[in-house]
Design a protein around this motif. Structure first.
Motif, PDB file in Angstrom:
ATOM      1  N   LYS A  51       0.838  -1.198   0.000  1.00 59.43           N
ATOM      2  CA  LYS A  51       0.000   0.000   0.000  1.00 59.43           C
ATOM      3  C   LYS A  51       0.877   1.254   0.000  1.00 59.43           C
ATOM      4  N   ILE A  52       1.955   1.219   0.787  1.00 52.33           N
ATOM      5  CA  ILE A  52       2.889   2.349   0.871  1.00 52.33           C
ATOM      6  C   ILE A  52       3.680   2.480  -0.423  1.00 52.33           C
ATOM      7  N   VAL A  53       4.178   1.332  -0.932  1.00 50.52           N
ATOM      8  CA  VAL A  53       4.966   1.341  -2.163  1.00 50.52           C
ATOM      9  C   VAL A  53       4.120   1.822  -3.343  1.00 50.52           C
ATOM     10  N   ALA A  54       2.884   1.304  -3.432  1.00 57.72           N
ATOM     11  CA  ALA A  54       2.006   1.673  -4.542  1.00 57.72           C
ATOM     12  C   ALA A  54       1.714   3.173  -4.543  1.00 57.72           C
ATOM     13  N   LYS A  55       1.540   3.734  -3.349  1.00 53.40           N
ATOM     14  CA  LYS A  55       1.277   5.165  -3.241  1.00 53.40           C
ATOM     15  C   LYS A  55       2.498   5.973  -3.668  1.00 53.40           C
ATOM     16  N   GLU A  56       3.688   5.544  -3.210  1.00 50.72           N
ATOM     17  CA  GLU A  56       4.916   6.283  -3.528  1.00 50.72           C
ATOM     18  C   GLU A  56       5.223   6.245  -5.020  1.00 50.72           C
ATOM     19  N   MET A  57       5.027   5.073  -5.653  1.00 49.55           N
ATOM     20  CA  MET A  57       5.408   4.901  -7.060  1.00 49.55           C
ATOM     21  C   MET A  57       4.220   5.011  -8.011  1.00 49.55           C
ATOM     22  N   SER A  58       3.037   5.352  -7.461  1.00 46.84           N
ATOM     23  CA  SER A  58       1.819   5.521  -8.268  1.00 46.84           C
ATOM     24  C   SER A  58       1.533   4.281  -9.121  1.00 46.84           C
ATOM     25  N   LEU A  59       1.543   3.111  -8.475  1.00 43.46           N
ATOM     26  CA  LEU A  59       1.323   1.857  -9.190  1.00 43.46           C
ATOM     27  C   LEU A  59      -0.161   1.634  -9.454  1.00 43.46           C
ATOM     28  N   SER A  60      -0.481   1.160 -10.651  1.00 42.09           N
ATOM     29  CA  SER A  60      -1.856   0.829 -11.005  1.00 42.09           C
ATOM     30  C   SER A  60      -2.176  -0.589 -10.530  1.00 42.09           C
ATOM     31  N   VAL A 169       4.584  -8.681  11.316  1.00 44.74           N
ATOM     32  CA  VAL A 169       5.786  -8.042  11.843  1.00 44.74           C
ATOM     33  C   VAL A 169       6.284  -6.900  10.961  1.00 44.74           C
ATOM     34  N   MET A 170       6.275  -7.092   9.633  1.00 43.49           N
ATOM     35  CA  MET A 170       6.832  -6.051   8.768  1.00 43.49           C
ATOM     36  C   MET A 170       6.116  -4.703   8.904  1.00 43.49           C
ATOM     37  N   PRO A 171       4.769  -4.675   9.026  1.00 42.01           N
ATOM     38  CA  PRO A 171       4.139  -3.369   9.285  1.00 42.01           C
ATOM     39  C   PRO A 171       4.583  -2.758  10.610  1.00 42.01           C
ATOM     40  N   LEU A 172       4.867  -3.614  11.609  1.00 44.94           N
ATOM     41  CA  LEU A 172       5.330  -3.104  12.897  1.00 44.94           C
ATOM     42  C   LEU A 172       6.767  -2.597  12.802  1.00 44.94           C
ATOM     43  N   VAL A 173       7.608  -3.329  12.054  1.00 45.07           N
ATOM     44  CA  VAL A 173       8.984  -2.868  11.831  1.00 45.07           C
ATOM     45  C   VAL A 173       8.963  -1.534  11.091  1.00 45.07           C
ATOM     46  N   PHE A 174       8.118  -1.480  10.063  1.00 45.22           N
ATOM     47  CA  PHE A 174       7.961  -0.233   9.298  1.00 45.22           C
ATOM     48  C   PHE A 174       7.488   0.908  10.204  1.00 45.22           C
ATOM     49  N   ALA A 175       6.492   0.614  11.041  1.00 38.41           N
ATOM     50  CA  ALA A 175       5.966   1.634  11.951  1.00 38.41           C
ATOM     51  C   ALA A 175       7.038   2.088  12.937  1.00 38.41           C
ATOM     52  N   GLY A 176       7.898   1.139  13.365  1.00 40.20           N
ATOM     53  CA  GLY A 176       8.983   1.487  14.281  1.00 40.20           C
ATOM     54  C   GLY A 176       9.965   2.456  13.651  1.00 40.20           C
ATOM     55  N   PHE A 177      10.335   2.189  12.390  1.00 40.24           N
ATOM     56  CA  PHE A 177      11.258   3.094  11.693  1.00 40.24           C
ATOM     57  C   PHE A 177      10.636   4.480  11.504  1.00 40.24           C
ATOM     58  N   SER A 184      11.141   8.734   7.079  1.00 40.12           N
ATOM     59  CA  SER A 184      10.002   8.931   6.192  1.00 40.12           C
ATOM     60  C   SER A 184       9.435   7.564   5.806  1.00 40.12           C
ATOM     61  N   GLU A 185       8.203   7.525   5.285  1.00 47.47           N
ATOM     62  CA  GLU A 185       7.621   6.252   4.863  1.00 47.47           C
ATOM     63  C   GLU A 185       8.454   5.625   3.744  1.00 47.47           C
ATOM     64  N   SER A 186       8.999   6.448   2.876  1.00 52.04           N
ATOM     65  CA  SER A 186       9.822   5.959   1.774  1.00 52.04           C
ATOM     66  C   SER A 186      11.078   5.247   2.275  1.00 52.04           C
ATOM     67  N   ILE A 187      11.736   5.824   3.273  1.00 54.63           N
ATOM     68  CA  ILE A 187      12.934   5.196   3.846  1.00 54.63           C
ATOM     69  C   ILE A 187      12.541   4.022   4.742  1.00 54.63           C
ATOM     70  N   GLY A 188      11.392   4.108   5.399  1.00 56.76           N
ATOM     71  CA  GLY A 188      10.979   3.076   6.349  1.00 56.76           C
ATOM     72  C   GLY A 188      10.805   1.704   5.722  1.00 56.76           C
ATOM     73  N   TRP A 189      10.122   1.630   4.571  1.00 53.62           N
ATOM     74  CA  TRP A 189       9.920   0.304   3.973  1.00 53.62           C
ATOM     75  C   TRP A 189      11.225  -0.244   3.400  1.00 53.62           C
ATOM     76  N   ARG A 190      12.104   0.635   2.956  1.00 52.82           N
ATOM     77  CA  ARG A 190      13.400   0.206   2.421  1.00 52.82           C
ATOM     78  C   ARG A 190      14.296  -0.345   3.541  1.00 52.82           C
ATOM     79  N   ALA A 191      14.290   0.332   4.688  1.00 51.08           N
ATOM     80  CA  ALA A 191      15.083  -0.137   5.828  1.00 51.08           C
ATOM     81  C   ALA A 191      14.547  -1.468   6.353  1.00 51.08           C
ATOM     82  N   SER A 192      13.240  -1.645   6.326  1.00 46.54           N
ATOM     83  CA  SER A 192      12.624  -2.895   6.794  1.00 46.54           C
ATOM     84  C   SER A 192      13.097  -4.072   5.958  1.00 46.54           C
ATOM     85  N   MET A 193      13.160  -3.899   4.645  1.00 45.39           N
ATOM     86  CA  MET A 193      13.609  -4.984   3.765  1.00 45.39           C
ATOM     87  C   MET A 193      15.096  -5.265   3.922  1.00 45.39           C
TER      88      MET A 193
END
Length: 466
Positions: A51-60, A169-177, A184-193
């Protein structure tokens, strides 16, 4: 040539007896499920964050569909290759290199900046899904026929658990970052991975030092001692497996259980977010966390459901032979299709959750039941058979992915169609049959392994070698 000194007992007393970690059989079990757990966690780690990635990259919707397909497509080829590789070099080296190399795209997906680069990394990450084949191979060579179905199902089930845990867990890790560290949300999902990939790499190193290929040593040592056919003699095993129509029947069967699980892992969080009004008024981080917890309940059933499938496969096999294992597989696969159709019709969240759990129970029992049959198809080509059948799971997920990419097809309708297909494909089970000689051999091996089952586990502690 049959490997010797396989474990003849497998159950809670053995699993939780940490003294048995001195034995190569139980070390292989615990390392294989844990490695598969982390691979599964990393493989689908990005799914609950889409959901976060799709919003950032405007995915259809179509582009999200291609990401779903891409995440499982390369795994088809990877599983075919890794099964052949296990027959050649053994599960220890195969797992070590898969974990080390597979961790690279998991960590590097953070460099994606548009749909094209994200899809490329998503496809590359899919190769790590071949870990399933090594897990099943390793437990198959470590455990005797009377308990191999249960051992296979438990190692795979606990590994598949990573698909449910990552949803939570990944949404919680993301929320922690984001909330605790201020990313930022953009950095958060990247750091989680990146964290998920790093854990895979460390486990690859541990697998090399803590396990061995077989009860009596590594394949290289056993070949030198004449206890295992040389590499040259294992040539042609893939072709041998590919000529067996039963392997392809199991390929289709596994596509309709594990393939469905992979699909649900990819779409579950988005499905709940987009199709239930409960989430519409929440902020994105809170909605993502709650939807992830609900979606994670699907994967958490792996804690015991897949084990049940393998356990009852062993029980049916002990009572009715190899044909009994196949009949049990038909029953749970048929019920899986019905349960999926039921879940697809749920429009109320409080009804959808128990329907999801019931469906999950049958999905994972079907997977366990499938790999209670696989070790008896062709022992000489065990890796190739496991690889082809395992690839069927991903082929099924690829096929299912096209339903979710179609702009004109709603996701509930796609799920109903999948349920109908699963119900029909359950009848492929009756194409998996065994000769009287195979039934007799399996019965003799099972009876021999079952001697002294009421006593303690008899495992010869053979130290791991590097």
């Amino acid at each position: 040539m049959e490997l010797k000194n396989k474990a003849t007992r497998f159950g809670p007393r053995e699993i939780f007896n940490f003294k048995l970690l001195k034995t190569p059989q139980m070390r292989a079990f615990h390392m294989s499920w844990f490695a598969f757990f982390l691979c599964f966690f990393a493989w689908f780690g990005i799914a609950p964050l889409m959901k976060i990635v799709a919003k950032e990259m405007s995915l259809s919707k179509s582009q999200i569909g291609w990401c779903i397909i891409g995440s499982v497509a390369i795994t088809v080829l990877a599983r075919l290759f890794i099964g052949w590789l296990c027959d050649r070099v053994g599960p220890r080296l195969a797992y070590t290199w898969l974990l080390l190399l597979g961790s690279i795209p998991v960590m590097c997906i953070g460099f994606a900046h548009d749909f094209t680069t994200f899809l490329i990394f998503r496809i590359a990450i899919g190769a790590i899904g071949a870990s399933f084949v090594i897990t099943q191979y390793h437990t198959s060579v470590m455990f005797a026929p009377n308990c191999v179905g249960t051992a296979n199902a438990t190692s795979a089930g606990w590994g598949n658990l990573g698909g449910g845990v990552t949803q939570m867990v990944m949404p919680l890790v993301f929320a922690g970052f984001v909330t605790l560290l201020g990313f930022s949300e953009s950095i958060g999902w990247r750091a989680s991975m990146f964290v998920a990939g790093l854990m895979c790499a460390l486990t690859g190193v541990a697998y090399y030092f803590l396990t061995q290929d077989a009860p009596d040593g590594n394949f290289s040592e056993l070949r030198a001692q004449g206890l295992l056919p040389k590499k040259e003699e294992s040539k042609g095993t893939f072709a041998e497996a590919a000529k067996d129509y039963r392997v392809w029947a199991l390929f289709i069967i596994y596509g309709t259980c594990f393939g469905i699980e992979l699909t649900i892992n990819n779409v579950a969080t988005l499905y709940f977010l987009n199709h239930f009004d409960y989430f519409q008024e929440m902020d994105s981080v809170k909605a993502l966390s709650i939807a992830g917890l609900i979606a994670g309940s699907f994967g958490l059933m792996n804690l015991f459901a897949r084990t049940l499938g393998g356990h009852f496969g062993d029980k049916f096999g002990a009572k009715w032979g190899l044909s009994g294992r196949v009949k049990w597989l038909f029953v749970v696969l048929f019920c899986e299709g019905l349960a999926l159709m039921l879940f697809s019709q749920m429009n109320v969240l409080l009804l959808a959750i128990p329907a999801l759990i019931l469906f999950s129970l049958f999905v994972q029992m079907s997977e366990g039941a499938t790999f209670s049959v696989v070790p008896f198809i062709n022992k000489r080509a065990l890796g190739s058979v496991s690889g082809i059948v395992g690839a069927g799971g991903n082929a099924g997920a690829v096929a299912a992915g096209f339903l979710f990419k179609a702009e004109s097809l709603s996701w509930p309708t796609a799920l109903f169609i999948l349920g109908s297909i699963v119900t029909c494909c359950s009848f492929f089970c009756f194409a998996v049959n065994f000769s009287e000689a195979a039934e007799t051999e399996a019965r003799l091996h099972t009876d021999a392994a079952g001697v002294g089952l009421s006593g303690p586990l008899e495992l010869e502690p053979v130290p791991a070698t590097s």
